[in-house]
Design an enzyme around this catalytic site. Sequence first.
Site, PDB file in Angstrom:
ATOM      1  N   HIS A  51       0.855  -1.186   0.000  1.00  0.00           N
ATOM      2  CA  HIS A  51       0.000   0.000   0.000  1.00  0.00           C
ATOM      3  C   HIS A  51       0.894   1.241   0.000  1.00  0.00           C
ATOM      4  O   HIS A  51       2.062   1.179   0.406  1.00  0.00           O
ATOM      5  CB  HIS A  51      -0.899   0.007   1.225  1.00  0.00           C
ATOM      6  CG  HIS A  51      -1.956  -1.058   1.208  1.00  0.00           C
ATOM      7  ND1 HIS A  51      -3.054  -1.008   2.040  1.00  0.00           N
ATOM      8  CD2 HIS A  51      -2.089  -2.188   0.468  1.00  0.00           C
ATOM      9  CE1 HIS A  51      -3.823  -2.056   1.812  1.00  0.00           C
ATOM     10  NE2 HIS A  51      -3.250  -2.799   0.870  1.00  0.00           N
ATOM     11  N   GLU A  53       1.141   3.877   1.878  1.00  0.00           N
ATOM     12  CA  GLU A  53       1.735   4.240   3.159  1.00  0.00           C
ATOM     13  C   GLU A  53       2.886   3.308   3.520  1.00  0.00           C
ATOM     14  O   GLU A  53       3.935   3.764   3.998  1.00  0.00           O
ATOM     15  CB  GLU A  53       0.680   4.188   4.280  1.00  0.00           C
ATOM     16  CG  GLU A  53      -0.455   5.175   4.115  1.00  0.00           C
ATOM     17  CD  GLU A  53      -1.669   4.611   3.394  1.00  0.00           C
ATOM     18  OE1 GLU A  53      -2.778   5.113   3.638  1.00  0.00           O
ATOM     19  OE2 GLU A  53      -1.516   3.676   2.576  1.00  0.00           O
ATOM     20  N   CYS A  81      -5.862   2.225   5.999  1.00  0.00           N
ATOM     21  CA  CYS A  81      -6.559   0.977   6.304  1.00  0.00           C
ATOM     22  C   CYS A  81      -5.966   0.405   7.601  1.00  0.00           C
ATOM     23  O   CYS A  81      -4.941   0.888   8.088  1.00  0.00           O
ATOM     24  CB  CYS A  81      -6.385  -0.008   5.148  1.00  0.00           C
ATOM     25  SG  CYS A  81      -4.739  -0.749   5.048  1.00  0.00           S
ATOM     26  N   CYS A  84      -2.222  -0.496   7.305  1.00  0.00           N
ATOM     27  CA  CYS A  84      -1.347   0.679   7.257  1.00  0.00           C
ATOM     28  C   CYS A  84      -1.306   1.392   8.604  1.00  0.00           C
ATOM     29  O   CYS A  84      -0.254   1.852   9.043  1.00  0.00           O
ATOM     30  CB  CYS A  84      -1.791   1.618   6.150  1.00  0.00           C
ATOM     31  SG  CYS A  84      -1.538   0.924   4.500  1.00  0.00           S
TER      32      CYS A  84
END
Length: 154
Positions: A51, A53, A81, A84
Amino acid sequence: MNRYMEEAIREAEIGIEKRHGGPFGAVLVRNGEIIGKGHNMVIGTNDPTAHGEIVAIREASKAIENFDLSDCQLYTTSEPCPMCYSAIHWSRIPVVYYGATKEDAAKIGFDDQLLYDILPKQEHLAIVKLVQMDREECLEVFEKYEEDDERQLY
């Protein structure tokens, strides 16, 4: 608009253009300098943990040769999320500035509600400050992603 959020949006746009993944970009800032940036690369790398991040955290940690990012701020195009958020916690980032909400992400196919239900939010235990900013600008990159008929989720 905040200049660091602008850079996070640029990262998200790169990810969309290269078809690496969804419209998620992030930058890590330390003492006014960007030390890590990333965009969603799940499809591009076949890595479900890639992801935006996480990619930015990995880059920043390499740059400073330390996992402790407690003197940094994270700017991201969407509310993190649960995965993350956990990485943000473990890297000790104290504040996250985000644009789009988790509800905005769900509207374009990135629905983590099951995880939010399993891992209920404990407001009184939260150690990372989440601050929303520049939502409309971040939603523009979401719309760009949603208009791509050949997109794949993640």
